[in-house]
Design a protein around this motif. Structure first.
Motif, PDB file in Angstrom:
ATOM      1  N   PHE A 112      75.802 -28.045 -10.793  1.00 28.65           N
ATOM      2  CA  PHE A 112      75.624 -28.984  -9.690  1.00 28.65           C
ATOM      3  C   PHE A 112      75.886 -28.262  -8.379  1.00 28.65           C
ATOM      4  O   PHE A 112      76.398 -27.136  -8.362  1.00 28.65           O
ATOM      5  CB  PHE A 112      76.513 -30.228  -9.830  1.00 28.65           C
ATOM      6  N   VAL A 113      75.505 -28.938  -7.300  1.00 25.57           N
ATOM      7  CA  VAL A 113      75.639 -28.339  -5.975  1.00 25.57           C
ATOM      8  C   VAL A 113      76.464 -29.280  -5.110  1.00 25.57           C
ATOM      9  O   VAL A 113      76.156 -30.469  -5.015  1.00 25.57           O
ATOM     10  CB  VAL A 113      74.244 -28.158  -5.332  1.00 25.57           C
ATOM     11  N   THR A 114      77.519 -28.743  -4.533  1.00 25.43           N
ATOM     12  CA  THR A 114      78.307 -29.553  -3.609  1.00 25.43           C
ATOM     13  C   THR A 114      77.734 -29.355  -2.213  1.00 25.43           C
ATOM     14  O   THR A 114      77.559 -28.222  -1.769  1.00 25.43           O
ATOM     15  CB  THR A 114      79.782 -29.111  -3.635  1.00 25.43           C
ATOM     16  N   PHE A 115      77.434 -30.459  -1.567  1.00 26.96           N
ATOM     17  CA  PHE A 115      76.894 -30.374  -0.211  1.00 26.96           C
ATOM     18  C   PHE A 115      77.930 -30.863   0.788  1.00 26.96           C
ATOM     19  O   PHE A 115      78.372 -32.001   0.754  1.00 26.96           O
ATOM     20  CB  PHE A 115      75.603 -31.209  -0.100  1.00 26.96           C
ATOM     21  N   PHE A 116      78.330 -29.955   1.681  1.00 24.25           N
ATOM     22  CA  PHE A 116      79.325 -30.276   2.700  1.00 24.25           C
ATOM     23  C   PHE A 116      78.637 -30.869   3.917  1.00 24.25           C
ATOM     24  O   PHE A 116      78.031 -30.138   4.695  1.00 24.25           O
ATOM     25  CB  PHE A 116      80.101 -29.011   3.074  1.00 24.25           C
ATOM     26  N   LEU A 154      68.420 -27.208   4.511  1.00 23.02           N
ATOM     27  CA  LEU A 154      68.457 -28.610   4.075  1.00 23.02           C
ATOM     28  C   LEU A 154      67.402 -28.923   3.006  1.00 23.02           C
ATOM     29  O   LEU A 154      67.682 -29.689   2.077  1.00 23.02           O
ATOM     30  CB  LEU A 154      68.311 -29.555   5.263  1.00 23.02           C
ATOM     31  N   PRO A 155      66.184 -28.321   3.101  1.00 26.08           N
ATOM     32  CA  PRO A 155      65.212 -28.571   2.025  1.00 26.08           C
ATOM     33  C   PRO A 155      65.710 -28.160   0.634  1.00 26.08           C
ATOM     34  O   PRO A 155      65.319 -28.760  -0.370  1.00 26.08           O
ATOM     35  CB  PRO A 155      63.997 -27.718   2.439  1.00 26.08           C
ATOM     36  N   VAL A 156      66.616 -27.179   0.578  1.00 27.63           N
ATOM     37  CA  VAL A 156      67.190 -26.781  -0.722  1.00 27.63           C
ATOM     38  C   VAL A 156      68.080 -27.907  -1.249  1.00 27.63           C
ATOM     39  O   VAL A 156      68.055 -28.241  -2.434  1.00 27.63           O
ATOM     40  CB  VAL A 156      68.015 -25.474  -0.602  1.00 27.63           C
ATOM     41  N   VAL A 157      68.852 -28.500  -0.334  1.00 30.35           N
ATOM     42  CA  VAL A 157      69.718 -29.622  -0.723  1.00 30.35           C
ATOM     43  C   VAL A 157      68.836 -30.770  -1.228  1.00 30.35           C
ATOM     44  O   VAL A 157      69.129 -31.403  -2.257  1.00 30.35           O
ATOM     45  CB  VAL A 157      70.587 -30.088   0.470  1.00 30.35           C
ATOM     46  N   GLU A 158      67.728 -31.001  -0.524  1.00 35.89           N
ATOM     47  CA  GLU A 158      66.807 -32.081  -0.942  1.00 35.89           C
ATOM     48  C   GLU A 158      66.214 -31.788  -2.320  1.00 35.89           C
ATOM     49  O   GLU A 158      66.050 -32.686  -3.148  1.00 35.89           O
ATOM     50  CB  GLU A 158      65.690 -32.259   0.105  1.00 35.89           C
ATOM     51  N   TYR A 159      65.905 -30.527  -2.561  1.00 33.91           N
ATOM     52  CA  TYR A 159      65.351 -30.143  -3.875  1.00 33.91           C
ATOM     53  C   TYR A 159      66.360 -30.471  -4.988  1.00 33.91           C
ATOM     54  O   TYR A 159      66.027 -31.114  -5.980  1.00 33.91           O
ATOM     55  CB  TYR A 159      65.002 -28.648  -3.899  1.00 33.91           C
ATOM     56  N   TYR A 160      67.600 -30.026  -4.805  1.00 28.15           N
ATOM     57  CA  TYR A 160      68.611 -30.284  -5.847  1.00 28.15           C
ATOM     58  C   TYR A 160      68.895 -31.782  -5.964  1.00 28.15           C
ATOM     59  O   TYR A 160      69.165 -32.284  -7.053  1.00 28.15           O
ATOM     60  CB  TYR A 160      69.903 -29.507  -5.553  1.00 28.15           C
ATOM     61  N   ASP A 161      68.816 -32.465  -4.841  1.00 26.13           N
ATOM     62  CA  ASP A 161      69.046 -33.910  -4.855  1.00 26.13           C
ATOM     63  C   ASP A 161      67.985 -34.585  -5.722  1.00 26.13           C
ATOM     64  O   ASP A 161      68.278 -35.504  -6.490  1.00 26.13           O
ATOM     65  CB  ASP A 161      69.001 -34.443  -3.411  1.00 26.13           C
ATOM     66  N   LYS A 163      66.734 -33.492  -8.246  1.00 23.21           N
ATOM     67  CA  LYS A 163      67.067 -33.257  -9.656  1.00 23.21           C
ATOM     68  C   LYS A 163      68.405 -33.910 -10.029  1.00 23.21           C
ATOM     69  O   LYS A 163      68.944 -33.658 -11.105  1.00 23.21           O
ATOM     70  CB  LYS A 163      67.151 -31.739  -9.927  1.00 23.21           C
ATOM     71  N   GLY A 164      68.929 -34.706  -9.119  1.00 20.79           N
ATOM     72  CA  GLY A 164      70.189 -35.412  -9.383  1.00 20.79           C
ATOM     73  C   GLY A 164      71.406 -34.500  -9.429  1.00 20.79           C
ATOM     74  O   GLY A 164      72.417 -34.817 -10.062  1.00 20.79           O
ATOM     75  N   LYS A 165      71.329 -33.331  -8.772  1.00 16.09           N
ATOM     76  CA  LYS A 165      72.422 -32.363  -8.898  1.00 16.09           C
ATOM     77  C   LYS A 165      73.344 -32.289  -7.694  1.00 16.09           C
ATOM     78  O   LYS A 165      74.261 -31.473  -7.684  1.00 16.09           O
ATOM     79  CB  LYS A 165      71.828 -30.959  -9.125  1.00 16.09           C
TER      80      LYS A 165
END
Ligand SMILES: Nc1ncnc2c1ncn2[C@@H]1O[C@H](COP(=O)(O)OP(=O)(O)O)[C@@H](O)[C@H]1O
Ligand SMILES: O=c1ccn([C@@H]2O[C@H](COP(=O)(O)OP(=O)(O)O)[C@@H](O)[C@H]2O)c(=O)[nH]1
Length: 199
Positions: A112-116, A154-161, A163-165
């Protein structure tokens, strides 16, 4: 699979000054993860005077993203050297191109990815008062880094989002509160999930 394996590869993303390094250091200390700070790895590369040192230094001074193949090589070496299978990658991938290249080469995907999530004004205040003597912690480069963050990271965060990660942290909160949130996602929730499978 066990409690640890569930979250053994964690990505930490967030704008410059959002507190990524501070929290990753805490995660490493408390849970036995190796902290791979991509910014620190690049700064070490600059210091070492390797073949890419000047190019990396110039790009960092401008707040630009270092080419994927260079970053990936440095990161792969750090992963191997760590001799640990639990690592937290701080500040990478910074673009969709970074992410796709890294996954293609290493086959590593974060659990998973933590987004600050932190307001720009607060990030700016923190960077201007962190006094680490960094060449890129000046107002002109800070503004460029914010722009790169919004446009490329931010597009990377959107990508992982998608995928529910993504686990979003309110990074404007004090250090201890943000850490408790991380603790929840790294230890408590994986443990509860593992119990579900046991039952
Ligand atoms: N939650 C927080 N509240 C206030 N200051 C913080 C917080 N987290 C980190 N800091 C401080 O803000 C500065 C930037 O934090 P840092 O972890 O270096 O951010 P990043 O790695 O995202 O650039 C540091 O001086 C750090 O001590
Ligand atoms: O994967 C990475 C990580 C960092 N950087 C470069 O290193 C700088 C500093 O990154 P760091 O994570 O240390 O600091 P932050 O911007 O999060 O405060 C960035 O602005 C980029 O120029 C990069 O190109 N690729």
């Amino acid at each position: 699979m066990g409690t640890v394996a569930t979250g053994s590869r964690i990505g930490v993303l967030g704008g410059p000054g959002s507190g990524k390094s501070t929290q990753c250091a805490n995660i490493a200390k408390h849970f036995g993860y190796t902290h791979l700070s991509t910014g620190d790895l690049l700064r070490a590369e600059v210091k070492s005077g390797s073949e890419n040192a000047t190019m990396i230094q110039n790009m960092m001074k401008e707040g630009e993203i270092v080419p994927s193949e260079v970053m990936i090589k440095v990161l792969q070496k750090a992963i191997q050297d760590s001799k640990n299978d639990k690592f937290v990658i701080d500040g990478f991938p910074r673009s969709e191109e970074n992410r796709a290249a890294f996954e293609a080469v290493t086959k590593i995907e974060p659990a998973f990815v933590t987004f600050f999530d932190c307001p720009e004004q607060e990030m700016e205040r923190r960077i201007l008062s962190r006094n680490q003597g960094r060449e890129d912690d000046n107002i002109e480069t800070i503004r460029k880094r914010f722009k790169v963050f919004l446009e490329s990271s931010l597009p990377v965060v959107e990508y992982y989002d998608s995928k529910g990660k993504v686990r979003k942290v309110d990074a404007a909160k004090p250090v201890e509160e943000a850490f408790r949130y991380n603790e929840m996602h790294i230890i408590v929730l994986p443990y509860l999930f593992s119990m579900l499978f046991v039952i």
